[in-house]
Scaffold this active site. Structure first.
Site, short mmCIF file in Angstrom:
data_model
loop_
_atom_site.label_atom_id
_atom_site.label_comp_id
_atom_site.label_asym_id
_atom_site.label_seq_id
_atom_site.Cartn_x
_atom_site.Cartn_y
_atom_site.Cartn_z
NE ARG A 1 -0.33 33.97 45.79
CZ ARG A 1 -0.68 33.24 44.75
NH1 ARG A 1 -0.13 32.07 44.53
NH2 ARG A 1 -1.61 33.66 43.92
CG ASN B 1 -2.64 32.69 48.32
OD1 ASN B 1 -1.94 33.59 48.79
ND2 ASN B 1 -3.36 32.85 47.24
#
Length: 99
Positions: free
Chosen positions: A28, A46
Site C-alpha cells: 500500500r 487492505n
C-alpha cells in the site's frame, strides 16, 4: 468525435483489486508513493480476504501508468492477479492515502 488527446487526457476512475501476497509487505505504501508521483487521488486499502483494493482518479494516461506499475513485477510482495474496472471519476478524494 473526440480526438485521441481528449480521450486519453480525460479524467477517469480506476478501481483495481490486487491478489497475491500484498498485505504486510509495504504494498500500500508503494502504491501510494507511485500514485502520488503520477498526481492521482484515491486510496489503497487492505480487504479482509487478503486482496488490496486501489481506487485512483486522474487523467486516463496516468491511471494506465499506475495499472502498468501494479502489473510490472516490481511491487513489494507478490502480485498474482490484477483485476481492473474503469468508470467515471467522482472527485471524492483529495490526495492519495493508505487505508
Amino acid at each position: 468525435m473526440q480526438d485521441r488527446e481528449t480521450l486519453t487526457g480525460e479524467t477517469v476512475r480506476l478501481t483495481v483489486w490486487v491478489h497475491g501476497r500484498v498485505q504486510g509487505v509495504g504494498f500500500r505504501w508503494w502504491t501510494r508513493r507511485t500514485a502520488q508521483a503520477l498526481g492521482l487521488s484515491g486510496y489503497a486499502g487492505n480487504l479482509s480476504d487478503g486482496r488490496v483494493e486501489v481506487v485512483a482518479e486522474g487523467p486516463r494516461d496516468d491511471c494506465v501508468r499506475l495499472l502498468a506499475a501494479l502489473r510490472s513485477g516490481s511491487t513489494p510482495g507478490r502480485v498474482d492477479t490484477v483485476r481492473e474496472q474503469w468508470s467515471t471519476a467522482t472527485g471524492d478524494h483529495a490526495g492519495f492515502v493508505e487505508r
